[in-house]
Design a protein around this motif. Structure first.
Motif, PDB file in Angstrom:
ATOM      1  N   HIS A   1      65.876  61.235  54.951  1.00 42.65           N
ATOM      2  CA  HIS A   1      65.750  62.441  55.790  1.00 42.65           C
ATOM      3  C   HIS A   1      64.968  63.488  54.992  1.00 42.65           C
ATOM      4  CE1 HIS A   1      67.591  65.451  58.627  1.00 42.65           C
ATOM      5  NE2 HIS A   1      67.424  66.240  57.580  1.00 42.65           N
TER       6      HIS A   1
ATOM      7  N   HIS B   1      61.876  61.998  59.262  1.00 42.24           N
ATOM      8  CA  HIS B   1      62.237  61.011  58.252  1.00 42.24           C
ATOM      9  C   HIS B   1      60.950  60.514  57.606  1.00 42.24           C
ATOM     10  CE1 HIS B   1      66.546  59.916  59.735  1.00 42.24           C
ATOM     11  NE2 HIS B   1      66.355  61.206  59.611  1.00 42.24           N
TER      12      HIS B   1
ATOM     13  N   TYR C   1      75.318  65.976  54.103  1.00 43.42           N
ATOM     14  CA  TYR C   1      74.106  65.437  53.487  1.00 43.42           C
ATOM     15  C   TYR C   1      74.206  65.522  51.977  1.00 43.42           C
ATOM     16  CZ  TYR C   1      71.250  65.024  57.690  1.00 43.42           C
ATOM     17  OH  TYR C   1      70.732  64.634  58.891  1.00 43.42           O
TER      18      TYR C   1
ATOM     19  N   HIS D   1      62.831  67.624  62.959  1.00 46.27           N
ATOM     20  CA  HIS D   1      63.679  66.619  62.301  1.00 46.27           C
ATOM     21  C   HIS D   1      62.782  65.452  61.941  1.00 46.27           C
ATOM     22  CE1 HIS D   1      67.109  63.458  62.726  1.00 46.27           C
ATOM     23  NE2 HIS D   1      66.871  63.750  61.456  1.00 46.27           N
TER      24      HIS D   1
HETATM   25 ZN    ZN Z   1      67.643  62.863  59.754  1.00 52.33          ZN
END
Ligand code: ZN
Length: 146
Positions: free
Chosen positions: A108, A94, A61, A92
Protein backbone atom coordinates in the motif's frame (compact mmCIF):
# COMPACT_ATOMS: atom_id res chain seq x y z
CA UNK A 1 -21.73 -5.65 -2.05
CA UNK A 2 -21.57 -2.26 -3.68
CA UNK A 3 -21.62 -1.83 -7.47
CA UNK A 4 -21.83 1.52 -9.23
CA UNK A 5 -21.82 2.23 -12.94
CA UNK A 6 -19.76 5.05 -14.48
CA UNK A 7 -19.04 6.70 -17.77
CA UNK A 8 -15.60 8.02 -18.62
CA UNK A 9 -15.53 11.82 -18.24
CA UNK A 10 -11.93 12.81 -19.04
CA UNK A 11 -8.39 11.50 -18.93
CA UNK A 12 -5.50 13.42 -17.42
CA UNK A 13 -2.05 12.31 -18.46
CA UNK A 14 1.19 13.84 -17.27
CA UNK A 15 4.47 13.65 -15.42
CA UNK A 16 5.47 14.21 -11.82
CA UNK A 17 8.71 16.09 -11.13
CA UNK A 18 11.85 14.50 -9.67
CA UNK A 19 12.11 14.54 -5.84
CA UNK A 20 8.37 14.99 -5.26
CA UNK A 21 6.35 12.71 -3.00
CA UNK A 22 4.43 10.32 -5.25
CA UNK A 23 1.25 9.99 -3.16
CA UNK A 24 1.21 13.68 -2.24
CA UNK A 25 1.47 14.78 -5.87
CA UNK A 26 -1.30 12.43 -7.02
CA UNK A 27 -3.58 13.72 -4.25
CA UNK A 28 -2.69 17.32 -5.23
CA UNK A 29 -3.56 16.65 -8.88
CA UNK A 30 -6.91 15.10 -7.90
CA UNK A 31 -7.71 17.99 -5.54
CA UNK A 32 -6.68 20.76 -7.97
CA UNK A 33 -8.69 19.19 -10.79
CA UNK A 34 -11.60 18.18 -8.54
CA UNK A 35 -11.33 14.53 -9.60
CA UNK A 36 -13.82 12.85 -7.23
CA UNK A 37 -14.07 9.36 -8.69
CA UNK A 38 -11.72 7.61 -11.06
CA UNK A 39 -8.89 5.22 -11.84
CA UNK A 40 -5.18 5.94 -11.53
CA UNK A 41 -2.14 4.24 -13.01
CA UNK A 42 1.52 5.25 -12.84
CA UNK A 43 4.78 3.93 -14.28
CA UNK A 44 8.30 5.27 -13.79
CA UNK A 45 11.05 5.10 -11.21
CA UNK A 46 11.45 6.08 -7.57
CA UNK A 47 14.46 7.14 -5.48
CA UNK A 48 13.08 5.80 -2.22
CA UNK A 49 10.11 3.73 -1.21
CA UNK A 50 7.65 3.60 1.65
CA UNK A 51 4.96 0.92 1.62
CA UNK A 52 2.39 -0.19 4.12
CA UNK A 53 0.76 -3.48 5.06
CA UNK A 54 -2.54 -3.79 6.88
CA UNK A 55 -2.53 -6.14 9.87
CA UNK A 56 -6.07 -7.50 9.61
CA UNK A 57 -6.13 -9.00 13.12
CA UNK A 58 -4.89 -5.78 14.73
CA UNK A 59 -6.73 -3.47 12.32
CA UNK A 60 -3.79 -1.17 11.76
CA UNK A 61 -1.22 -0.37 9.08
CA UNK A 62 2.45 -1.02 9.58
CA UNK A 63 5.31 0.17 7.42
CA UNK A 64 7.03 -2.64 5.55
CA UNK A 65 10.46 -2.57 7.19
CA UNK A 66 12.06 -5.52 5.47
CA UNK A 67 12.99 -3.53 2.36
CA UNK A 68 15.81 -1.16 1.50
CA UNK A 69 13.92 2.12 1.60
CA UNK A 70 16.64 4.24 0.03
CA UNK A 71 17.33 1.98 -2.96
CA UNK A 72 16.29 3.08 -6.43
CA UNK A 73 13.38 1.13 -7.87
CA UNK A 74 11.42 0.85 -11.08
CA UNK A 75 7.69 1.34 -10.71
CA UNK A 76 6.53 -1.89 -12.32
CA UNK A 77 2.92 -1.05 -11.57
CA UNK A 78 1.16 1.48 -9.44
CA UNK A 79 -2.57 1.42 -9.68
CA UNK A 80 -5.58 2.44 -7.67
CA UNK A 81 -8.53 4.74 -7.45
CA UNK A 82 -9.73 8.09 -6.29
CA UNK A 83 -12.86 8.56 -4.20
CA UNK A 84 -14.03 10.82 -1.39
CA UNK A 85 -12.69 10.67 2.15
CA UNK A 86 -13.27 13.42 4.71
CA UNK A 87 -15.16 15.43 2.03
CA UNK A 88 -12.24 15.62 -0.40
CA UNK A 89 -10.62 13.55 -3.16
CA UNK A 90 -8.47 10.74 -1.76
CA UNK A 91 -6.17 8.48 -3.80
CA UNK A 92 -5.76 4.84 -2.76
CA UNK A 93 -2.78 3.30 -4.54
CA UNK A 94 -0.85 0.04 -4.44
CA UNK A 95 2.65 -0.20 -5.86
CA UNK A 96 4.88 -2.98 -7.16
CA UNK A 97 8.53 -1.98 -7.54
CA UNK A 98 11.55 -3.88 -8.84
CA UNK A 99 15.17 -3.54 -7.73
CA UNK A 100 18.27 -3.82 -9.97
CA UNK A 101 18.01 -7.61 -9.88
CA UNK A 102 14.41 -7.56 -10.98
CA UNK A 103 13.15 -8.60 -7.56
CA UNK A 104 9.79 -7.09 -6.77
CA UNK A 105 8.20 -5.85 -3.62
CA UNK A 106 4.75 -4.42 -3.21
CA UNK A 107 2.25 -2.91 -0.87
CA UNK A 108 0.00 0.00 0.00
CA UNK A 109 1.59 3.27 -1.12
CA UNK A 110 2.43 5.52 1.82
CA UNK A 111 3.76 9.07 1.99
CA UNK A 112 7.55 9.07 1.73
CA UNK A 113 7.95 7.44 -1.68
CA UNK A 114 10.12 9.88 -3.65
CA UNK A 115 9.78 10.22 -7.42
CA UNK A 116 12.73 9.95 -9.83
CA UNK A 117 10.46 10.05 -12.89
CA UNK A 118 6.79 9.19 -12.96
CA UNK A 119 4.17 9.21 -15.68
CA UNK A 120 0.54 9.05 -14.66
CA UNK A 121 -2.84 8.49 -16.25
CA UNK A 122 -5.91 9.50 -14.27
CA UNK A 123 -9.29 8.59 -15.72
CA UNK A 124 -12.07 10.65 -14.24
CA UNK A 125 -15.47 8.99 -14.19
CA UNK A 126 -18.90 10.56 -14.32
CA UNK A 127 -21.46 9.29 -11.84
CA UNK A 128 -22.17 8.96 -8.15
CA UNK A 129 -19.38 9.80 -5.70
CA UNK A 130 -17.89 6.92 -3.74
CA UNK A 131 -17.53 8.02 -0.14
CA UNK A 132 -15.23 6.36 2.39
CA UNK A 133 -16.46 5.86 5.93
CA UNK A 134 -15.12 3.87 8.84
CA UNK A 135 -16.08 0.19 8.60
CA UNK A 136 -16.31 -1.57 11.98
CA UNK A 137 -15.70 -5.07 10.63
CA UNK A 138 -12.39 -4.27 8.95
CA UNK A 139 -11.31 -1.07 10.69
CA UNK A 140 -10.79 0.49 7.26
CA UNK A 141 -12.35 3.55 5.61
CA UNK A 142 -14.40 1.72 2.99
CA UNK A 143 -16.94 2.86 0.39
CA UNK A 144 -20.50 3.00 1.69
CA UNK A 145 -23.85 3.13 -0.08
CA UNK A 146 -25.20 6.66 -0.39
ZN1 ZN B 1 -4.40 -0.19 0.28
Amino acid sequence: MLVNSYKKKQVLMGRIDCNKDLLGEINDICNKNNIRVGHISIVGAIKSINLGYYLQDEQRYIYIDDIEKSENYEIVSCTGNVSIKDSKPFAHLHLIASDKNGHCIGGHLMPGTTVFAAEFVIQEFEGENLIRQFDKETGLPLWVKN
